[in-house]
Design an enzyme around this catalytic site. Sequence first.
Site, short mmCIF file in Angstrom:
data_model
loop_
_atom_site.label_atom_id
_atom_site.label_comp_id
_atom_site.label_asym_id
_atom_site.label_seq_id
_atom_site.Cartn_x
_atom_site.Cartn_y
_atom_site.Cartn_z
N LYS A 203 -42.29 91.93 -11.87
CA LYS A 203 -41.67 91.69 -10.57
C LYS A 203 -42.71 91.54 -9.46
O LYS A 203 -43.88 91.85 -9.64
CB LYS A 203 -40.64 92.79 -10.28
CG LYS A 203 -39.38 92.57 -11.14
CD LYS A 203 -38.22 93.46 -10.82
CE LYS A 203 -37.03 93.06 -11.71
NZ LYS A 203 -35.92 94.00 -11.61
N ARG A 237 -36.58 97.84 -19.40
CA ARG A 237 -36.28 96.43 -19.60
C ARG A 237 -37.55 95.63 -19.35
O ARG A 237 -38.02 95.59 -18.22
CB ARG A 237 -35.17 96.02 -18.63
CG ARG A 237 -34.72 94.57 -18.71
CD ARG A 237 -33.62 94.30 -17.68
NE ARG A 237 -33.20 92.91 -17.69
CZ ARG A 237 -33.83 91.94 -17.04
NH1 ARG A 237 -34.90 92.20 -16.32
NH2 ARG A 237 -33.38 90.70 -17.11
#
Length: 264
Positions: A203, A237
């Site tokens: 991210k 994840r």
Amino acid sequence: MGILNVTPDSFSDGGRFERVDAAVRQAESMLEAGAHIIDVGGESTRPGAEAVDDQAELDRVLPVIEAITERFDAVVSVDTSKATVMREAAAVGAGMINDVRALQSPGSLHAAVSTGLPVCLMHMQGEPRTMQQAPQYEHVVSEVIDFLVQRRDECVAAGVENSQIVVDPGFGFGKTLMHNLMLLKHLNRLCEHAPVLSGLSRKRMFAQILGSDSASRETASVSAALLCVQNGASIVRVHDVRPTVEALAVYNAVKNVDTNNSYG
Ligand code: YH5
């Protein structure tokens, strides 16, 4: 949990067969690397992403979920907010629902209950298209916890088993770098309420920490996954399954050393 994006930007040209085949091979390599769950998503929820219609999302995810559950003994989760996608994914073998909108979209709570599948409820402030414009909280950690506990209670009241619910603080979903760091540092507080899934992999916060010219976010992502598990997360994840599994093997070896021998 290994990430399998089936959005058009993730698989270039080629027809339907090529796309499904490429997805199956990616799932296989993540399972070989030690993933327990494959998260299949057909809606891009990256910052700035536009919504996708029901039929387009169904066409993207159903053949892939069906092909993976046919071939491998693996749990497939479906990353969706749509009631129809939840139902149809369950019908072709999905074993879990992962919803970044925490079952708040029309019909989605009812659909999830009807499948009887475990669910992941994620926190998001705003909507993907605009969520990163000006995220604001007074106390980010408590607000995220309060939201997730409330959603969990609403889901239990609607018929989801408490033991089938995991919660997720939603890193990067309507959060600044500071909000993300606060949530990571205090993740153990959320873990007191329900099992936690966390998704930090690749991210933007890593570009902010490292400087945006850093080519790879892999090492940063693996480190963050390890920090999440150390702070109590049950599921991480990730895109980079093998290095994450290796980091967690070291963590588990250290954690279990005095229960596995008598050299204390
Ligand atoms: C999550 O955290 N995230 S999709 C932007 C990136 C890299 C990755 C700019 N689905 C989560 O993975 N489901 C997504 O670089 C999720 N938790 C759960 N439960 C966004 C994503 C990504 C976005």
